[in-house]
Design a protein around this motif. Structure first.
Motif, mmCIF file in Angstrom:
data_model
loop_
_atom_site.group_PDB
_atom_site.id
_atom_site.type_symbol
_atom_site.label_atom_id
_atom_site.label_comp_id
_atom_site.label_asym_id
_atom_site.label_seq_id
_atom_site.Cartn_x
_atom_site.Cartn_y
_atom_site.Cartn_z
ATOM 1 N N GLU A 164 0.751 -1.300 -0.190
ATOM 2 C CA GLU A 164 0.047 -0.054 -0.003
ATOM 3 C C GLU A 164 0.764 1.302 0.022
ATOM 4 O OE1 GLU A 164 -0.175 -1.621 4.269
ATOM 5 O OE2 GLU A 164 -0.169 -2.324 2.449
ATOM 6 N N ASP A 165 2.097 1.399 0.296
ATOM 7 C CA ASP A 165 3.029 2.286 0.129
ATOM 8 C C ASP A 165 4.655 1.927 0.035
ATOM 9 O OD1 ASP A 165 4.465 4.570 0.569
ATOM 10 O OD2 ASP A 165 3.354 5.174 2.385
ATOM 11 N N SER A 166 4.894 1.838 -1.363
ATOM 12 C CA SER A 166 6.039 1.553 -2.078
ATOM 13 C C SER A 166 7.349 2.573 -1.425
ATOM 14 C CB SER A 166 6.168 1.381 -3.299
ATOM 15 O OG SER A 166 6.164 2.848 -3.863
ATOM 16 N N ASN A 167 7.049 3.513 -0.397
ATOM 17 C CA ASN A 167 8.082 4.143 0.115
ATOM 18 C C ASN A 167 8.692 3.357 1.183
ATOM 19 O OD1 ASN A 167 8.032 6.747 -1.445
ATOM 20 N ND2 ASN A 167 6.120 7.002 -0.405
ATOM 21 N N TYR A 168 8.099 2.230 1.450
ATOM 22 C CA TYR A 168 8.418 1.729 2.701
ATOM 23 C C TYR A 168 8.926 0.154 2.370
ATOM 24 C CZ TYR A 168 6.369 5.093 5.809
ATOM 25 O OH TYR A 168 6.336 6.294 6.665
ATOM 26 N N THR A 169 9.796 -0.407 3.084
ATOM 27 C CA THR A 169 10.488 -1.831 2.743
ATOM 28 C C THR A 169 9.559 -2.755 3.975
ATOM 29 O OG1 THR A 169 12.379 -1.087 1.454
ATOM 30 C CG2 THR A 169 12.126 -3.366 2.583
ATOM 31 N N GLU A 170 8.898 -3.688 3.294
ATOM 32 C CA GLU A 170 8.182 -4.601 4.396
ATOM 33 C C GLU A 170 9.201 -5.797 4.600
ATOM 34 O OE1 GLU A 170 4.152 -7.108 5.138
ATOM 35 O OE2 GLU A 170 4.764 -6.510 3.163
ATOM 36 N N PHE A 171 9.797 -6.055 5.782
ATOM 37 C CA PHE A 171 10.558 -7.206 6.302
ATOM 38 C C PHE A 171 9.427 -8.403 6.620
ATOM 39 C CE2 PHE A 171 13.166 -3.723 7.087
ATOM 40 C CZ PHE A 171 14.370 -3.916 6.133
ATOM 41 N N LEU A 172 9.537 -9.498 6.187
ATOM 42 C CA LEU A 172 8.836 -10.597 6.030
ATOM 43 C C LEU A 172 9.415 -11.708 7.082
ATOM 44 C CD1 LEU A 172 7.812 -11.163 2.357
ATOM 45 C CD2 LEU A 172 6.586 -9.712 4.167
ATOM 46 N N GLU A 173 10.584 -11.749 7.056
ATOM 47 C CA GLU A 173 11.025 -12.898 7.969
ATOM 48 C C GLU A 173 12.637 -12.325 8.276
ATOM 49 O OE1 GLU A 173 12.511 -17.377 7.376
ATOM 50 O OE2 GLU A 173 10.266 -16.927 6.586
ATOM 51 N N TRP A 174 12.889 -12.671 9.585
ATOM 52 C CA TRP A 174 14.347 -12.220 9.963
ATOM 53 C C TRP A 174 14.553 -12.862 11.527
ATOM 54 C CZ3 TRP A 174 9.889 -9.099 10.405
ATOM 55 C CH2 TRP A 174 9.731 -8.525 11.604
ATOM 56 N N ASP A 175 15.664 -12.815 11.839
ATOM 57 C CA ASP A 175 16.419 -13.144 13.047
ATOM 58 C C ASP A 175 17.043 -12.004 13.662
ATOM 59 O OD1 ASP A 175 15.668 -15.683 12.276
ATOM 60 O OD2 ASP A 175 17.667 -16.307 11.863
#
Length: 200
Positions: A164-175
């Protein structure tokens, strides 16, 4: 699986809870905001909850730097990812482990940012204040925020532009890898900072 090692800088605060013994203090650390952050990241509560087991026993690191101000007074502040170059032209990491996150101590707290309530992830940590009493001078303040670099390992392809807002990076999986204490913030605010860096 290849992973990308990233440092995402948030505004944070260390709040003393109680001494554990003469060597160690129990503190609460405001780790990160939920949802959109001013550093350009988006981390949903659902995905944060998936990553929470990796927050257990994460090191709390930093670099206390002493200097003399213009009036001749000795001052201290927290540096972060600091290095020096030795005589062999090799980089030496100056970061020191000051403590560790307590297992399963996470919680959620609502803080007010510029008149807006923001949900924040918190966690308790043990700091070695007996060995490093300067920590109390540098980071113990109920109304002063500092920069905290949350170091995470991101799985390959586990991030994307937010739908909904490509100015942001969505992190899906991390440690979670570490929490690095940086300098005191210029303002008492939360939910991210404009600086963000990452490397492979």
């Amino acid at each position: 699986m290849n992973k990308k090692y990233s440092s995402i800088t948030f505004k944070a605060k260390v709040k003393p809870i109680k001494p554990v013994n003469p060597e160690f203090d129990l503190v609460k650390i405001y780790v990160q905001g939920v949802g959109k952050n001013r550093n350009g990241s988006y981390m949903s509560k659902e995905n944060i909850e998936k990553a929470l087991p990796t927050l257990n026993y994460c090191p709390v690191v930093g670099n206390i730097i002493e200097y003399t101000d213009n009036d001749g007074n000795k001052r201290r502040y927290i540096g972060g990812h600091d290095y020096e170059i030795d005589d062999n032209w090799e980089f030496k990491n100056l970061t020191v482990p000051y403590g560790v996150v307590v297992e399963n101590s996470y919680d959620w707290e609502t803080v007010n940012e510029y008149g807006t309530d923001v949900e924040y992830l918190t966690a308790n940590a043990i700091l070695w204040t007996g060995r490093y009493p300067e920590l109390k001078e540098c980071i113990y303040s109920d109304d002063t925020w500092f920069n905290q670099s949350m170091e995470i390992n991101i799985g390959e392809g586990k991030y994307r532009p937010l739908d909904e807002d490509s100015n942001y990076t969505e992190f899906l999986e991390w440690d979670y890898s570490a929490m690095c204490l940086l300098g005191k913030a210029d303002e008492n605010s939360t939910n991210g900072h404009t600086d963000s860096s990452e490397h492979t």
